[in-house]
Design an enzyme around this catalytic site. Structure first.
Site, mmCIF file in Angstrom:
data_model
loop_
_atom_site.group_PDB
_atom_site.id
_atom_site.type_symbol
_atom_site.label_atom_id
_atom_site.label_comp_id
_atom_site.label_asym_id
_atom_site.label_seq_id
_atom_site.Cartn_x
_atom_site.Cartn_y
_atom_site.Cartn_z
ATOM 1 N N GLU A 124 25.761 108.300 -0.072
ATOM 2 C CA GLU A 124 25.004 109.544 0.020
ATOM 3 C C GLU A 124 25.819 110.725 -0.523
ATOM 4 O O GLU A 124 25.290 111.568 -1.246
ATOM 5 C CB GLU A 124 24.675 109.784 1.496
ATOM 6 C CG GLU A 124 23.294 110.319 1.749
ATOM 7 C CD GLU A 124 22.953 110.194 3.221
ATOM 8 O OE1 GLU A 124 22.625 109.060 3.640
ATOM 9 O OE2 GLU A 124 23.029 111.188 3.949
ATOM 10 N N ASP A 133 22.565 120.316 3.144
ATOM 11 C CA ASP A 133 22.638 118.951 3.673
ATOM 12 C C ASP A 133 23.928 118.257 3.241
ATOM 13 O O ASP A 133 24.478 117.450 3.982
ATOM 14 C CB ASP A 133 21.403 118.126 3.283
ATOM 15 C CG ASP A 133 21.091 117.072 4.330
ATOM 16 O OD1 ASP A 133 21.142 117.399 5.534
ATOM 17 O OD2 ASP A 133 20.818 115.919 3.971
ATOM 18 N N GLU A 154 19.084 109.847 12.261
ATOM 19 C CA GLU A 154 18.673 109.012 11.126
ATOM 20 C C GLU A 154 17.154 108.819 11.093
ATOM 21 O O GLU A 154 16.538 108.838 10.026
ATOM 22 C CB GLU A 154 19.377 107.653 11.184
ATOM 23 C CG GLU A 154 20.901 107.705 11.062
ATOM 24 C CD GLU A 154 21.408 108.085 9.672
ATOM 25 O OE1 GLU A 154 20.899 109.050 9.073
ATOM 26 O OE2 GLU A 154 22.344 107.401 9.198
ATOM 27 N N GLU A 174 17.090 119.604 14.093
ATOM 28 C CA GLU A 174 16.468 119.135 12.846
ATOM 29 C C GLU A 174 15.386 120.117 12.372
ATOM 30 O O GLU A 174 15.292 120.408 11.183
ATOM 31 C CB GLU A 174 15.890 117.721 13.015
ATOM 32 C CG GLU A 174 16.954 116.626 13.129
ATOM 33 C CD GLU A 174 17.694 116.336 11.810
ATOM 34 O OE1 GLU A 174 17.183 116.656 10.725
ATOM 35 O OE2 GLU A 174 18.805 115.790 11.889
HETATM 36 C C1 LIG Z 1 20.097 117.447 8.778
HETATM 37 C C2 LIG Z 1 20.152 115.986 8.521
HETATM 38 N N1 LIG Z 1 19.675 115.146 9.437
HETATM 39 C C3 LIG Z 1 19.725 113.819 9.249
HETATM 40 C C4 LIG Z 1 20.261 113.290 8.094
HETATM 41 C C5 LIG Z 1 20.254 111.793 7.905
HETATM 42 O O1 LIG Z 1 21.346 111.256 7.301
HETATM 43 C C6 LIG Z 1 20.776 114.204 7.152
HETATM 44 N N2 LIG Z 1 21.314 113.779 5.975
HETATM 45 N N3 LIG Z 1 20.701 115.534 7.388
#
Ligand SMILES: Cc1ncc(CO)c(N)n1
Length: 229
Positions: free
Chosen positions: A91, A50, A143, A213
């Site tokens: 983040e 991520d 999001e 996702e």
């Molecule tokens: C895969 C993914 N989808 C959405 C977000 C939302 O910021 C993230 N950080 N990573």
């Protein structure tokens, strides 16, 4: 405004494509965080992957901001997107701290196939040919999936381990929920006025995001560094 948003196109699509939406927001990985049975090696895989994704997502967010500036000139839309970019800045710093905490070396991580595919998809959405309405729909969906997934891990009845609660708070907190709500209002407002062609394109992209996702969550249970590229 509030009532209008509840009946917007995004809500219609969430209902219409409920199975895939549930697949993305109630994935077994998320459910395992929620009930505390999560395999920590899976969590670490997700964390590293991520982090790489978010770097690509920042570029996408910047592109959406530019589209908002050029196409809508709506400064309040731009403010919402800028808020999102500021959150992404936090983040990235958080990922770096969290990686140290879990002993994950971010510089050694290679993107897995699903991650590369998702990042390439985001790049395709950065093309000038992709309309702002389509791009903001994608942004909103990306999001919303994290917001709904992680908020679920904080709901009453969840037994999320304390060491994972900060992660869930990051996307599951009230403020992030408000931000997602604002994004949905922007998307709904534009979709309401969109041509059939743009509506159709936006719906396809909405579904594609949900599929990416699901694949992204699936990746967490794959061995880190496995050669599947
Ligand atoms: C895969 C993914 N989808 C959405 C977000 C939302 O910021 C993230 N950080 N990573």
């Amino acid at each position: 405004m509030e009532e209008e948003a509840e009946n917007g196109m995004i809500e219609t699509w969430v209902k219409k494509h409920r199975l895939i939406y549930i697949g993305a927001t109630r994935h077994p990985f998320i459910l395992s965080i929620r009930d505390g049975t999560v395999d920590l090696s899976h969590f670490k895989t997700w964390l590293g992957q991520d982090y790489l994704f978010v770097r690509a997502f920042v570029a996408f967010a910047a592109n959406v901001l530019i589209k908002a500036y050029k196409e809508s000139g709506n400064s309040s839309d731009m403010d919402v997107i800028l808020t999102g970019m500021a959150a992404l800045n936090d983040e990235i710093a958080w990922f770096k701290r969290e990686a140290i905490k879990w002993g994950v070396s971010l510089s050694d991580i290679h993107p897995q196939k699903a991650n590369l595919k998702y990042c390439r998809f985001l790049e395709s959405l950065m093309s000038p040919e992709v309309e702002h309405t389509v791009a903001i729909t994608a942004f909103c969906a990306i999001e919303a999936v994290y917001q709904e997934s992680f908020a679920h891990c904080l709901e009453e009845g969840s037994t999320t381990p304390p060491e994972l609660q900060e992660t869930c708070q990051r996307w599951g907190n009230e403020q992030f929920g408000q931000y997602c709500h604002s994004l949905r209002e922007i998307a709904n407002g534009r979709l309401k006025k969109a041509s059939d062609d743009i509506l159709k394109k936006s719906e396809v992209v909405f579904l594609e995001i949900l599929e990416h996702e699901v694949e992204f969550w699936n990746m967490s249970s794959r061995v880190a560094g496995a050669k599947d590229q």
